[in-house]
Design an enzyme around this catalytic site. Structure first.
Site, PDB file in Angstrom:
ATOM      1  N   HIS A 189      60.297 -43.028  23.874  1.00 26.15           N
ATOM      2  CA  HIS A 189      59.413 -44.014  24.531  1.00 26.15           C
ATOM      3  C   HIS A 189      59.055 -45.096  23.504  1.00 26.15           C
ATOM      4  CE1 HIS A 189      56.621 -45.643  27.330  1.00 26.15           C
ATOM      5  NE2 HIS A 189      55.669 -44.745  27.330  1.00 26.15           N
ATOM      6  N   HIS A 238      67.469 -47.092  30.100  1.00 25.16           N
ATOM      7  CA  HIS A 238      66.131 -47.128  30.703  1.00 25.16           C
ATOM      8  C   HIS A 238      66.173 -46.370  32.028  1.00 25.16           C
ATOM      9  CE1 HIS A 238      62.318 -48.744  32.181  1.00 25.16           C
ATOM     10  NE2 HIS A 238      62.082 -49.055  30.916  1.00 25.16           N
ATOM     11  N   ASP A 258      62.922 -52.212  23.246  1.00 26.71           N
ATOM     12  CA  ASP A 258      62.770 -51.759  21.853  1.00 26.71           C
ATOM     13  C   ASP A 258      63.924 -52.160  20.950  1.00 26.71           C
ATOM     14  OD1 ASP A 258      61.300 -49.007  23.396  1.00 26.71           O
ATOM     15  OD2 ASP A 258      60.260 -50.331  21.998  1.00 26.71           O
TER      16      ASP A 258
HETATM   17  C1  SDX Z   1      60.534 -47.550  26.662  1.00 21.65           C
HETATM   18  O1  SDX Z   1      59.627 -46.115  31.306  1.00 21.65           O
HETATM   19  C2  SDX Z   1      59.423 -47.231  30.755  1.00 21.65           C
HETATM   20  O2  SDX Z   1      59.197 -48.217  31.406  1.00 21.65           O
HETATM   21  C3  SDX Z   1      59.426 -47.230  29.230  1.00 21.65           C
HETATM   22  C4  SDX Z   1      59.279 -48.585  28.575  1.00 21.65           C
HETATM   23  C5  SDX Z   1      57.900 -49.162  28.802  1.00 21.65           C
HETATM   24  O3  SDX Z   1      57.763 -50.392  28.697  1.00 21.65           O
HETATM   25  O4  SDX Z   1      56.937 -48.380  28.974  1.00 21.65           O
HETATM   26  O5  SDX Z   1      60.243 -49.485  29.092  1.00 21.65           O
HETATM   27  C6  SDX Z   1      59.456 -48.492  27.052  1.00 21.65           C
HETATM   28  O6  SDX Z   1      60.255 -46.405  26.441  1.00 21.65           O
HETATM   29  C7  SDX Z   1      61.949 -48.053  26.612  1.00 21.65           C
HETATM   30  C8  SDX Z   1      62.984 -46.912  26.307  1.00 21.65           C
HETATM   31  C9  SDX Z   1      62.996 -46.690  24.809  1.00 21.65           C
HETATM   32  N1  SDX Z   1      63.777 -45.506  24.462  1.00 21.65           N
HETATM   33  C10 SDX Z   1      64.976 -45.588  23.856  1.00 21.65           C
HETATM   34  O7  SDX Z   1      65.547 -46.653  23.583  1.00 21.65           O
HETATM   35  C11 SDX Z   1      65.582 -44.246  23.473  1.00 21.65           C
HETATM   36  C12 SDX Z   1      67.045 -44.209  23.894  1.00 21.65           C
HETATM   37  N2  SDX Z   1      67.099 -44.232  25.349  1.00 21.65           N
HETATM   38  C13 SDX Z   1      67.272 -42.931  26.008  1.00 21.65           C
HETATM   39  O8  SDX Z   1      66.490 -41.927  25.418  1.00 21.65           O
HETATM   40  C14 SDX Z   1      67.160 -43.063  27.520  1.00 21.65           C
HETATM   41  O9  SDX Z   1      67.922 -44.143  27.899  1.00 21.65           O
HETATM   42  C15 SDX Z   1      65.805 -43.168  28.172  1.00 21.65           C
HETATM   43  C16 SDX Z   1      64.871 -42.099  27.763  1.00 21.65           C
HETATM   44  C17 SDX Z   1      65.189 -44.501  27.863  1.00 21.65           C
HETATM   45  C18 SDX Z   1      66.015 -43.073  29.684  1.00 21.65           C
HETATM   46  O10 SDX Z   1      66.518 -41.822  29.918  1.00 21.65           O
HETATM   47  P1  SDX Z   1      66.869 -41.321  31.420  1.00 21.65           P
HETATM   48  O11 SDX Z   1      66.544 -42.342  32.418  1.00 21.65           O
HETATM   49  O12 SDX Z   1      66.261 -39.973  31.581  1.00 21.65           O
HETATM   50  O13 SDX Z   1      68.436 -41.253  31.386  1.00 21.65           O
HETATM   51  P2  SDX Z   1      69.221 -39.959  31.029  1.00 21.65           P
HETATM   52  O14 SDX Z   1      68.662 -39.361  29.763  1.00 21.65           O
HETATM   53  O15 SDX Z   1      69.287 -39.115  32.248  1.00 21.65           O
HETATM   54  O16 SDX Z   1      70.657 -40.565  30.669  1.00 21.65           O
HETATM   55  C19 SDX Z   1      71.634 -40.757  31.668  1.00 21.65           C
HETATM   56  C20 SDX Z   1      72.956 -40.697  30.893  1.00 21.65           C
HETATM   57  C21 SDX Z   1      73.105 -39.413  30.067  1.00 21.65           C
HETATM   58  O17 SDX Z   1      74.491 -39.227  29.858  1.00 21.65           O
HETATM   59  P3  SDX Z   1      75.246 -38.087  30.783  1.00 21.65           P
HETATM   60  O18 SDX Z   1      74.434 -36.812  30.626  1.00 21.65           O
HETATM   61  O19 SDX Z   1      75.212 -38.645  32.181  1.00 21.65           O
HETATM   62  O20 SDX Z   1      76.631 -38.001  30.190  1.00 21.65           O
HETATM   63  O21 SDX Z   1      72.976 -41.768  29.924  1.00 21.65           O
HETATM   64  C22 SDX Z   1      73.004 -41.206  28.608  1.00 21.65           C
HETATM   65  C23 SDX Z   1      72.523 -39.762  28.729  1.00 21.65           C
HETATM   66  O22 SDX Z   1      73.074 -38.977  27.675  1.00 21.65           O
HETATM   67  N3  SDX Z   1      72.094 -42.005  27.800  1.00 21.65           N
HETATM   68  C24 SDX Z   1      72.358 -42.403  26.569  1.00 21.65           C
HETATM   69  C25 SDX Z   1      71.266 -43.192  26.189  1.00 21.65           C
HETATM   70  N4  SDX Z   1      70.378 -43.227  27.193  1.00 21.65           N
HETATM   71  C26 SDX Z   1      70.881 -42.488  28.192  1.00 21.65           C
HETATM   72  N5  SDX Z   1      73.423 -42.162  25.760  1.00 21.65           N
HETATM   73  C27 SDX Z   1      73.357 -42.745  24.543  1.00 21.65           C
HETATM   74  N6  SDX Z   1      72.344 -43.514  24.120  1.00 21.65           N
HETATM   75  C28 SDX Z   1      71.281 -43.760  24.905  1.00 21.65           C
HETATM   76  N7  SDX Z   1      70.278 -44.529  24.483  1.00 21.65           N
END
Ligand code: SDX
Length: 449
Positions: free
Chosen positions: A288, A327, A383
């Protein structure tokens, strides 16, 4: 304590055979019993409680929904922020984020998010006066900060000192008193920069720089962070404005993890300081608000454009995440990331180029054309670029999530108040699917195998 009347539960109704269902309903047939039910559809949702009517017999509890991490469940109705994840749209109270970033200030945007309308000149001046004159914190709070080691993470310090504020303002527990809520809103929005700056000064062994009421919200924050021996700190106007726009971009974002924490903890009717401390704790997580810190660490680890393919390979193998990408809602470019990229250019003109920017731009270029990321709709989020700006502004990487928490305080408070005044809301208490052992009798120690 006054409470709004709670609406009666409206369980789904059973459909009489041969009767044509209403158009705005879902007809569900339970194949276990052959019975059909008409479930009302409202605002693109069905009420989970309406499913409880669907039973196999009188002793059956009825159906629930199962939605780990709430990926497809609306927890509330809200008028504050709207995100269209497919079209990359973000509006605060109907105003597009691009227009607010161009024309507004953080304090004006905070007013909009909290009170629903842009302020008049008089309302704005009164609001700014109130925030400006609540920036000083009780001197005892310095003892909390000085209790931390020099290398304590500032988010840990912020969680603790925000929670400690609840012990200084006992009237904050009067959460249904509008005047008390407004006072705590002034205090929290005003004091977050002070707590953050004091935590920073403690970590670098510098004396505290006290608020300067002649300066703007972000100008004063820069003053409390970076003032040295000069009689009066003069913020660089480009940096001051860049930080103000970054604060606008981070002010609210629907029911994200930390806002859900604010609403969940606040639903127990605890004071807002304790609820904000919980929200800061949620934001601290690397998935997050802690992601901006992890982006910088990732770019440093990659080290050069030549080593990007090696890192991308590790991402595809599931060893690491591409921090700053992806996201839950945006399945298109995060509109904030686009604006932050523009701010970065302005800041780097003042601070000089950031060597990590080239790696970030190349990483984005590769990721946006690579099927692995395209298929998963992984675009840069808020971010990805913000950390580069913070680094160029001489913030230590540990301060990056703190720079997210400060502006998000307005959103947390607005969402908290909306929850409190929503007659449909009550204490948050989800159900579960029990998968543990069936009932069993206690076994004395000596009889255990
Ligand atoms: C913020 O919610 C909000 O609005 C948050 C925010 C706000 O203003 O409050 O926007 C701020 O928190 C932005 C996000 C910051 N976090 C990151 O940058 C960390 C990296 N991102 C991931 O952890 C992820 O994308 C999330 C947590 C942001 C979202 O995760 P989801 O929606 O639960 O997606 P998921 O984990 O189910 O992923 C779906 C697929 C998976 O692959 P498969 O299992 O389908 O093969 O996408 C992949 C994940 O492994 N994936 C990523 C990835 N994010 C998702 N793979 C590599 N790198 C990534 N960053």
């Amino acid at each position: 304590m006054a409470r709004a009347p709670q609406p009666a539960a409206r369980p789904g109704t059973e459909v009489a055979p041969g009767k044509s269902p209403n158009p705005d309903t879902l007809t569900v047939t339970d194949n276990r019993t052959g019975r059909s039910y008409e479930i009302p559809i409202q605002d693109g949702t069905i009420r989970a409680l309406d499913l409880r009517k669907i039973k196999t017999g009188p002793d059956d509890f009825g159906l629930m929904t199962y939605d780990p991490a709430f990926t497809n469940s609306a927890a509330c109705r809200s008028k504050i922020t709207m995100i269209d994840g497919d079209r990359g749209i973000l509006n605060y109270r109907g105003y597009p984020i691009e227009q607010l970033a161009e024309h507004s200030t953080y304090l004006e945007t905070a007013y909009l998010i909290l009170y629903g309308e842009l302020p008049s000149r008089q309302q704005y001046d009164e609001w700014v006066y109130n925030i400006t004159h609540h920036t000083i914190m009780h001197e005892n709070l310095k003892q909390f900060i000085e209790g931390f080691r020099y290398d304590a993470h500032p988010m840990g310090m912020l969680i603790s000192t925000v929670a400690a504020l609840s012990t200084f303002y006992k009237e904050a527990s009067q959460i249904f008193d509008p005047a008390s809520r407004r006072s705590q809103q002034f205090r929290l929005i005003a004091k977050m920069p002070t707590l953050a700056a004091f935590a920073y000064r403690h970590s670098v062994g510098l004396p505290y720089a006290y608020p300067d009421n002649d300066l703007s919200y972000t100008g004063n924050f820069l003053n409390m962070l970076f003032k040295m021996t000069e009689v009066k700190y003069r913020p660089n106007p480009v940096i001051e404005r860049a930080l103000d726009v970054l604060f606008i971009l981070h002010a609210d974002h629907e029911q994200n993890c930390s806002t859900s924490a604010m609403r969940g903890v606040g639903s127990s009717h605890v004071d807002p300081y304790s609820a904000v401390a919980a929200a800061v704790a949620a934001l601290y997580g690397p998935l997050h608000g802690g992601a901006n810190e992890m982006v910088l660490r990732m770019l440093r680890e990659i080290g050069s454009k030549g080593r990007i393919p090696e890192y991308i390979k590790r991402v595809k193998e599931g060893q690491v995440l591409l921090m700053g990408f992806g996201h839950r809602v945006y399945k298109n470019y995060d509109p904030r990331a686009r604006i932050i990229k523009q701010i970065a250019d302005q800041v780097f003109e003042v601070t000089g180029p950031n060597p990590l920017l080239d790696i970030a731009l190349e990483l984005e270029r590769i990721a946006l054309q690579d099927d692995y990321f395209v298929q998963r709709k992984l675009y840069p989020n808020v971010d990805f670029y913000s950390g580069l700006i913070y680094q160029s502004l001489r913030f230590p990487v540990e301060m990056f999530p703190v720079l997210f928490a400060i502006p998000r305080t307005a959103g947390w408070l607005a969402q908290w108040e909306e929850m409190l005044l929503d007659p449909e809301q009550k204490i948050a208490r989800p159900r579960q699917i029990y998968t543990g052992p069936a009932r069993r009798d206690y076994v004395a120690m000596e009889d255990r195998v």
